[in-house]
Design an enzyme around this catalytic site. Structure first.
Site, PDB file in Angstrom:
ATOM      1  N   LYS A  46      36.548  37.808  39.794  1.00  0.00           N
ATOM      2  CA  LYS A  46      35.716  37.591  40.994  1.00  0.00           C
ATOM      3  C   LYS A  46      34.807  36.361  40.873  1.00  0.00           C
ATOM      4  CE  LYS A  46      34.327  39.652  44.922  1.00  0.00           C
ATOM      5  NZ  LYS A  46      35.207  40.357  45.870  1.00  0.00           N
ATOM      6  N   HIS A  68      31.088  42.041  17.755  1.00  0.00           N
ATOM      7  CA  HIS A  68      31.647  41.754  19.092  1.00  0.00           C
ATOM      8  C   HIS A  68      31.105  40.422  19.622  1.00  0.00           C
ATOM      9  CE1 HIS A  68      33.791  45.506  19.970  1.00  0.00           C
ATOM     10  NE2 HIS A  68      32.918  46.032  19.131  1.00  0.00           N
ATOM     11  N   GLU A  89      32.016  38.861  22.179  1.00  0.00           N
ATOM     12  CA  GLU A  89      32.058  38.793  23.646  1.00  0.00           C
ATOM     13  C   GLU A  89      30.793  39.348  24.297  1.00  0.00           C
ATOM     14  OE1 GLU A  89      33.652  40.798  21.708  1.00  0.00           O
ATOM     15  OE2 GLU A  89      34.051  42.768  22.572  1.00  0.00           O
ATOM     16  N   GLY A  93      36.345  38.335  56.694  1.00  0.00           N
ATOM     17  CA  GLY A  93      34.945  37.941  56.543  1.00  0.00           C
ATOM     18  C   GLY A  93      34.511  38.045  55.090  1.00  0.00           C
ATOM     19  N   GLY A  94      35.310  38.731  54.254  1.00  0.00           N
ATOM     20  CA  GLY A  94      34.962  38.906  52.844  1.00  0.00           C
ATOM     21  C   GLY A  94      35.331  37.680  52.005  1.00  0.00           C
ATOM     22  N   VAL A  95      34.857  37.694  50.753  1.00  0.00           N
ATOM     23  CA  VAL A  95      35.036  36.538  49.859  1.00  0.00           C
ATOM     24  C   VAL A  95      36.517  36.289  49.548  1.00  0.00           C
ATOM     25  CG1 VAL A  95      34.405  35.571  47.611  1.00  0.00           C
ATOM     26  CG2 VAL A  95      32.909  37.242  48.712  1.00  0.00           C
ATOM     27  N   ASP A  96      37.240  37.350  49.193  1.00  0.00           N
ATOM     28  CA  ASP A  96      38.588  37.152  48.662  1.00  0.00           C
ATOM     29  C   ASP A  96      39.540  36.574  49.705  1.00  0.00           C
ATOM     30  OD1 ASP A  96      37.347  38.368  46.591  1.00  0.00           O
ATOM     31  OD2 ASP A  96      38.325  40.310  46.848  1.00  0.00           O
ATOM     32  N   SER A  97      39.522  37.156  50.910  1.00  0.00           N
ATOM     33  CA  SER A  97      40.450  36.631  51.919  1.00  0.00           C
ATOM     34  C   SER A  97      40.025  35.224  52.339  1.00  0.00           C
ATOM     35  CB  SER A  97      40.548  37.565  53.131  1.00  0.00           C
ATOM     36  OG  SER A  97      39.334  37.634  53.831  1.00  0.00           O
ATOM     37  N   ALA A  98      38.719  34.951  52.313  1.00  0.00           N
ATOM     38  CA  ALA A  98      38.245  33.624  52.710  1.00  0.00           C
ATOM     39  C   ALA A  98      38.705  32.559  51.710  1.00  0.00           C
ATOM     40  CB  ALA A  98      36.719  33.624  52.824  1.00  0.00           C
ATOM     41  N   GLY A 119      38.848  48.558  19.899  1.00  0.00           N
ATOM     42  CA  GLY A 119      39.418  49.763  20.494  1.00  0.00           C
ATOM     43  C   GLY A 119      38.708  50.969  19.918  1.00  0.00           C
ATOM     44  N   CYS A 145      36.647  43.505  15.837  1.00  0.00           N
ATOM     45  CA  CYS A 145      36.333  44.905  15.532  1.00  0.00           C
ATOM     46  C   CYS A 145      37.600  45.652  15.098  1.00  0.00           C
ATOM     47  CB  CYS A 145      35.628  45.550  16.724  1.00  0.00           C
ATOM     48  SG  CYS A 145      34.885  47.134  16.298  1.00  0.00           S
ATOM     49  N   TYR A 146      38.094  46.568  15.910  1.00  0.00           N
ATOM     50  CA  TYR A 146      39.334  47.277  15.551  1.00  0.00           C
ATOM     51  C   TYR A 146      40.461  46.287  15.271  1.00  0.00           C
ATOM     52  CZ  TYR A 146      43.483  50.271  16.181  1.00  0.00           C
ATOM     53  OH  TYR A 146      44.676  50.919  16.022  1.00  0.00           O
TER      54      TYR A 146
END
Ligand code: XMP
Length: 521
Positions: free
Chosen positions: A377, A180, A182, A235-240, A65, A92-93
């Site tokens: 995603k 870090h 990550e 037609g997008g990824v998420d709804s598909a 942080g 870290c923090y």
């Protein structure tokens, strides 16, 4: 971010809680944990030890942080968390906080360390660092430094500016790293997460794509029962991916509604129908509304007026298609985990209108099915691949609701859409051929409302220019124009002029956002 919101999709899974102390790294930490096949969720530092205990986590990670533990109103974790017997890793923090709260010492007078740093192990490096090289590269970003580890805890690594770069004590279940892990510049960062998760927390590492899909399918079945659901496909990824997952769970109880506006990319409408109706056997209401959209757009040139016309007609067509789909009590939505984090984890269980997908009718009430609510995603893409969705859908770039309507300047006509679709297809195909597609956030063509003189063969031409737009971005809030190699631009330009009738000039947009926007309208 909610302190306590639980996720029904993952109930029963081994969970690691990542407490977010405001660093930009919390999402990255959560993703690294998931890469080690352990489910993780981000929670607010306001969470109490009691609330943590109620979640029964296998481990707790305190993120970095921007603050110092020395400031008066420093945000600290509820100290009773140390009595829960759950392994804790501070980063870290987070590590400084453990030191401060557990009898160590954090110094505020040093010089700090920023960027790539060489770290040396003390003795064998302990549980987290054992088996890694005696000296190694880590990523540091801190001003304060731990000079004494918590009471009874051993330092396991140091750097020139951090006497305690890592510490741990198995009995107290306390672990801390000043660096870090990550960040990819920390060479053995993923090793640190894996050792913490598997050795220190005893996680089984069984959170795999198969288990995600199985759990989601069981949850959807339980939620929907024998009722019906509808899902708007954009037609997008998420709804598909959401639709494919819900279809796997409830089959014919799901009807997908696909509104074909005529303003999609080349072949995109056909591909949605091909994939869902023919390959997956999904019940699909395909509203072929191209003519209605072109009619509604006649004579409109002002960008906001265009958006409004497209949005309003979309709702009307959707309503008609919905009536064809029959009564449904559930609406499937492709909400992702970053949206959940951003909205503070608030969970509306019913919704009256939905504004993310180009707007749905205001006066219908549904219960929501959100099978992707706990996923990032890249995980959604993996689930999509696992379910058998084609790469063209799973890797698809974001696309605006009003479609090519906001990439044609001036009046939108079927002829202009056909021209733009061909040019746009070439831009994306050449990027893919050059292996650059996944590095680019969005790449497309724009058709301005001007004409230009050229010469082809011996003939003077008076045709249309096409503008190529390609940007890199993390989240579309800011964007930079993509430094596409000249050879790739040359291939795009050559092909567009040779293959797209009426186009005699190609330009490349080198505007960042801000001051520009990604789209032209
Ligand atoms: P701008 O052009 O504002 O776009 O930089 C940011 C991102 O949003 C997309 N976009 C839209 N998406 N409906 C949408 O669903 C819209 O009306 C819309 N306008 C822009 C754009 O493609 C980019 O990813």
């Amino acid at each position: 971010m909610s302190a306590v919101a639980t996720n029904p999709q993952t109930e029963g899974a081994e969970t690691v809680l990542v407490v977010d102390f405001g660093a930009q790294y919390a999402q990255l930490i959560a993703r690294r944990v998931r890469e080690a096949k352990v489910y993780s969720e981000i929670v607010s530092p306001a969470i109490t030890a009691e609330e943590i205990a109620a979640r029964n986590p296998t481990g707790i990670i305190l993120s970095g942080g921007p603050a110092s533990v020395h400031v008066e109103d420093a945000v600290l974790i509820d100290p009773e968390v140390y009595d829960l017997g759950v392994p804790i890793l501070g980063i870290c923090y987070g590590a400084q906080m453990i030191a401060q709260q557990r009898g160590g010492l954090v110094d505020h007078s040093g010089r700090g360390e920023y960027g790539r740093t060489t770290m040396s192990l003390d003795a064998d490096g302990g549980c987290l660092l054992g088996g890694t090289p005696a000296t190694q590269q880590v990523w540091m970003s801190h001003f304060d430094a731990i000079v004494e580890p918590p009471k009874g805890v051993t330092a396991t690594a140091s750097t020139s500016a951090a006497a305690v770069a890592a510490f741990e004590d198995r009995d107290q279940k306390l672990y801390g790293v000043q660096f870090h892990p990550e960040v990819m510049h920390t060479t053995h960062g993923q090793h640190v997460f894996e050792r913490f998760l598997i050795d220190a927390c005893g996680s089984s590492g069984s959170w795999t794509m198969d288990s995600i899909i199985d759990t989601a399918v069981a949850q959807i079945r339980q939620q929907v029962g024998d009722e019906s659901a509808i899902c708007g496909l954009s037609g997008g990824v998420d709804s598909a991916v959401a639709a494919a997952l819900v279809h796997k769970a409830i089959g014919d109880q799901l009807t997908c509604v696909f509104v074909d506006t005529g303003l999609m990319r080349l072949n995109e409408g056909d591909q949605v129908v091909e994939t869902f109706e023919r390959s997956f056997g999904v019940r699909l209401v395909h509203a072929q509304a191209q003519d209605r959209f072109f009619e509604a757009l006649e004579g409109i040139t002002e960008p906001e007026a265009k958006r409004k016309a497209i949005g309003e007609l979309f709702i009307r067509v959707f309503e008609g298609a919905q009536a064809q789909a029959g009564e449904a009590r559930f609406l499937v939505q492709g909400t992702l985990y970053p949206d959940v984090i951003e909205s503070g984890g608030k969970h509306a269980s019913t919704i009256k209108s939905h504004h993310n997908v180009g707007g749905l009718p205001d006066d219908i009430e549904f219960s929501l099915v959100e099978p992707l609510r706990s996923l990032f995603k890249d995980e959604v893409r993996q689930v999509g691949r696992e379910l058998g969705l084609p790469d063209e859908i799973v890797e698809r770039q974001p696309f605006p609701g009003p479609g090519l309507g906001v990439r044609i300047i001036g009046e939108v006509t079927p002829g202009k859409v056909a021209t733009l679709q061909q040019a746009d297809f070439i831009v994306r195909e050449e990027l893919r051929n050059a292996g650059l597609e996944r590095l680019i956030w969005q790449s497309f063509a724009v058709l301005p409302d001007i004409r230009t003189v050229g010469v082809m063969g011996d003939e003077r031409t008076y045709g249309h220019p096409v503008i190529i737009r390609a940007v890199t971005s993390e989240d579309a809030m800011t964007a930079d124009w993509a430094r596409i190699p000249h050879e790739v631009l040359e291939a795009m330009s050559g092909r567009i002029i040779n293959e797209v009738p009426g186009v005699n000039r190609v330009a490349y947009d080198i505007t960042s956002k801000p001051p520009g926007t990604i789209e032209w309208e």
